[in-house]
Design a protein around this motif. Structure first.
Motif, PDB file in Angstrom:
ATOM      1  N   LEU A   1       8.718   0.771  -9.032  1.00  0.00           N
ATOM      2  CA  LEU A   1       7.351   0.445  -8.656  1.00  0.00           C
ATOM      3  C   LEU A   1       6.360   1.214  -9.528  1.00  0.00           C
ATOM      4  O   LEU A   1       6.601   2.367  -9.892  1.00  0.00           O
ATOM      5  CB  LEU A   1       7.110   0.784  -7.185  1.00  0.00           C
TER       6      LEU A   1
ATOM      7  N   THR B   1       1.067   0.651  -7.359  1.00  0.00           N
ATOM      8  CA  THR B   1       1.727  -0.017  -6.234  1.00  0.00           C
ATOM      9  C   THR B   1       2.228   1.001  -5.218  1.00  0.00           C
ATOM     10  O   THR B   1       2.092   0.817  -4.009  1.00  0.00           O
ATOM     11  CB  THR B   1       2.898  -0.873  -6.736  1.00  0.00           C
ATOM     12  N   THR B   2       2.806   2.089  -5.718  1.00  0.00           N
ATOM     13  CA  THR B   2       3.283   3.142  -4.821  1.00  0.00           C
ATOM     14  C   THR B   2       2.140   3.731  -4.008  1.00  0.00           C
ATOM     15  O   THR B   2       2.265   3.951  -2.797  1.00  0.00           O
ATOM     16  CB  THR B   2       3.963   4.257  -5.634  1.00  0.00           C
TER      17      THR B   2
ATOM     18  N   SER C   1      -0.937   2.337  -3.341  1.00  0.00           N
ATOM     19  CA  SER C   1      -1.636   1.405  -2.463  1.00  0.00           C
ATOM     20  C   SER C   1      -0.755   0.846  -1.353  1.00  0.00           C
ATOM     21  O   SER C   1      -1.245   0.551  -0.256  1.00  0.00           O
ATOM     22  CB  SER C   1      -2.214   0.253  -3.288  1.00  0.00           C
ATOM     23  N   ARG C   2       0.547   0.688  -1.609  1.00  0.00           N
ATOM     24  CA  ARG C   2       1.428   0.056  -0.638  1.00  0.00           C
ATOM     25  C   ARG C   2       2.236   1.039   0.197  1.00  0.00           C
ATOM     26  O   ARG C   2       2.712   0.684   1.280  1.00  0.00           O
ATOM     27  CB  ARG C   2       2.401  -0.887  -1.348  1.00  0.00           C
ATOM     28  N   LEU C   3       2.374   2.270  -0.288  1.00  0.00           N
ATOM     29  CA  LEU C   3       3.217   3.229   0.427  1.00  0.00           C
ATOM     30  C   LEU C   3       2.456   4.495   0.840  1.00  0.00           C
ATOM     31  O   LEU C   3       2.430   4.856   2.014  1.00  0.00           O
ATOM     32  CB  LEU C   3       4.423   3.622  -0.447  1.00  0.00           C
TER      33      LEU C   3
ATOM     34  N   PRO D   1      -1.053   3.904   3.110  1.00  0.00           N
ATOM     35  CA  PRO D   1      -0.746   3.571   4.506  1.00  0.00           C
ATOM     36  C   PRO D   1      -0.096   4.711   5.270  1.00  0.00           C
ATOM     37  O   PRO D   1      -0.383   4.912   6.445  1.00  0.00           O
ATOM     38  CB  PRO D   1       0.210   2.371   4.378  1.00  0.00           C
TER      39      PRO D   1
ATOM     40  N   TRP E   1      -5.174  -2.574   9.220  1.00  0.00           N
ATOM     41  CA  TRP E   1      -4.711  -2.264   7.875  1.00  0.00           C
ATOM     42  C   TRP E   1      -3.213  -1.965   7.879  1.00  0.00           C
ATOM     43  O   TRP E   1      -2.469  -2.420   7.010  1.00  0.00           O
ATOM     44  CB  TRP E   1      -5.508  -1.097   7.314  1.00  0.00           C
ATOM     45  N   GLN E   2      -2.789  -1.188   8.851  1.00  0.00           N
ATOM     46  CA  GLN E   2      -1.372  -0.867   8.929  1.00  0.00           C
ATOM     47  C   GLN E   2      -0.529  -2.132   9.133  1.00  0.00           C
ATOM     48  O   GLN E   2       0.547  -2.268   8.548  1.00  0.00           O
ATOM     49  CB  GLN E   2      -1.130   0.131  10.057  1.00  0.00           C
TER      50      GLN E   2
ATOM     51  N   SER F   1      -1.310  -5.161   8.159  1.00  0.00           N
ATOM     52  CA  SER F   1      -1.340  -5.953   6.920  1.00  0.00           C
ATOM     53  C   SER F   1      -0.456  -5.348   5.836  1.00  0.00           C
ATOM     54  O   SER F   1       0.053  -6.054   4.972  1.00  0.00           O
ATOM     55  CB  SER F   1      -2.779  -6.083   6.419  1.00  0.00           C
ATOM     56  N   MET F   2      -0.287  -4.018   5.872  1.00  0.00           N
ATOM     57  CA  MET F   2       0.547  -3.344   4.874  1.00  0.00           C
ATOM     58  C   MET F   2       2.028  -3.438   5.188  1.00  0.00           C
ATOM     59  O   MET F   2       2.866  -3.223   4.336  1.00  0.00           O
ATOM     60  CB  MET F   2       0.143  -1.869   4.764  1.00  0.00           C
ATOM     61  N   SER F   3       2.363  -3.711   6.477  1.00  0.00           N
ATOM     62  CA  SER F   3       3.768  -3.754   6.880  1.00  0.00           C
ATOM     63  C   SER F   3       4.400  -5.111   6.604  1.00  0.00           C
ATOM     64  O   SER F   3       3.721  -6.082   6.342  1.00  0.00           O
ATOM     65  CB  SER F   3       3.867  -3.434   8.361  1.00  0.00           C
TER      66      SER F   3
END
Length: 274
Positions: free
Chosen positions: A169, A173-174, A176-178, A181, A269-270, A272-274
């Motif tokens: 990744l 990406t790491t 914003s996505r991990l 959140p 937000w959580q 939508s990220m999951s």
């Protein structure tokens, strides 16, 4: 025996905090509810605030808060990300930024007010205005927001970063996505603390947003914030206690509504990220 004493001390401390909170809220409710009405919320002040309502003051407060949070949130988040994820590449600069944040966190609000007056109102030519007040409050909220959010990012387990790198990744990406959140509770806490400090400030706003209680036409107009209005009624207006407590109740309710809305956004937000 020692464990029991520690438990009793912990419960006692929690009980004292809860009792102080209950006393504060109860006092504001008891004294503020009689003066609270729909007419109070939608009418302008009269007789130096003894009569009338807080409509223009409430509008100015929302504008000032929106400017403060809208400015502090992106700057604070970007600074916290840099300190937690990239600052180790430039340790000297990282140390200077951390030291500056520690100093700013302890600066009295009146000093921020004088700075805001000198820089935003005079140097930038914004004058006594909602914009000057909001930008000054953003400066006050930044240290808290950066520190709390940065601590949340640093508390994310290193295994999460290592796993993302092993999967190929990108760093964005790491992040914003991990990482973001995972650090969302800290970002939420920092935002709420910043909002709480911004809404409660009086000295900083007297020197920047001004003291007038008329309806603002734009962010460049001078206006009175709710905290300044409460201070004025309590200290300078004989007979203004009734409306002062009603205004304080509105301020507490506004903070509560912001807290609930922030929690709802965070849960969304959580999801939508999951």
């Amino acid at each position: 025996m020692r464990d029991r004493l520690s438990a009793v001390a912990a419960w006692g401390a929690a009980g004292l905090v809860l009792a102080a909170f209950a006393w504060l809220i109860g006092d504001v409710l008891w004294r503020g509810l009689p003066g609270l009405s729909w007419q109070f919320l939608v009418s302008a002040p009269a007789d130096a605030g003894r009569a009338g309502g807080i409509a223009p003051i409430l509008l100015a407060t929302v504008w000032i808060l929106a400017i403060a949070i809208g400015t502090a949130l992106p700057l604070g988040l970007a600074t916290a990300v840099w300190l937690a994820e990239f600052g180790h590449r430039q340790p000297r600069l990282q140390g200077h930024v951390n030291h500056a944040l520690d100093v700013l966190a302890g600066v009295p609000s009146i000093v921020f007010g004088l700075f805001g007056n000198a820089f935003f109102a005079v140097t930038l030519g914004l004058g006594f205005s909602i914009l000057s007040g909001g930008l000054t409050l953003a400066c006050m909220a930044l240290p808290i927001l950066v520190r709390v959010t940065g601590a949340g990012l640093q508390a994310v387990p290193a295994e999460l970063r290592q796993g993302a790198a092993a999967c190929g990744l990108t760093q964005w990406t790491t992040l914003s996505r991990l990482l973001l959140p995972a650090a969302l509770p800290a970002l939420l806490a920092g935002t709420l603390l910043g909002i709480g400090r911004a809404l409660a400030e009086t000295a900083a706003l007297i020197f920047t947003s001004g003291y007038v209680d008329r309806y603002p036409g734009s962010v460049f107009d001078s206006a009175r914030a709710l905290s300044v209005h409460i201070y004025d009624l309590a200290m300078n207006v004989p007979g203004g206690e009734r409306n002062g407590y009603a205004s304080a109740l509105v301020l507490v309710a506004l903070i509560l509504c912001i807290n609930l809305a922030t929690h709802a956004l965070a849960r969304g937000w959580q999801r939508s990220m999951s």
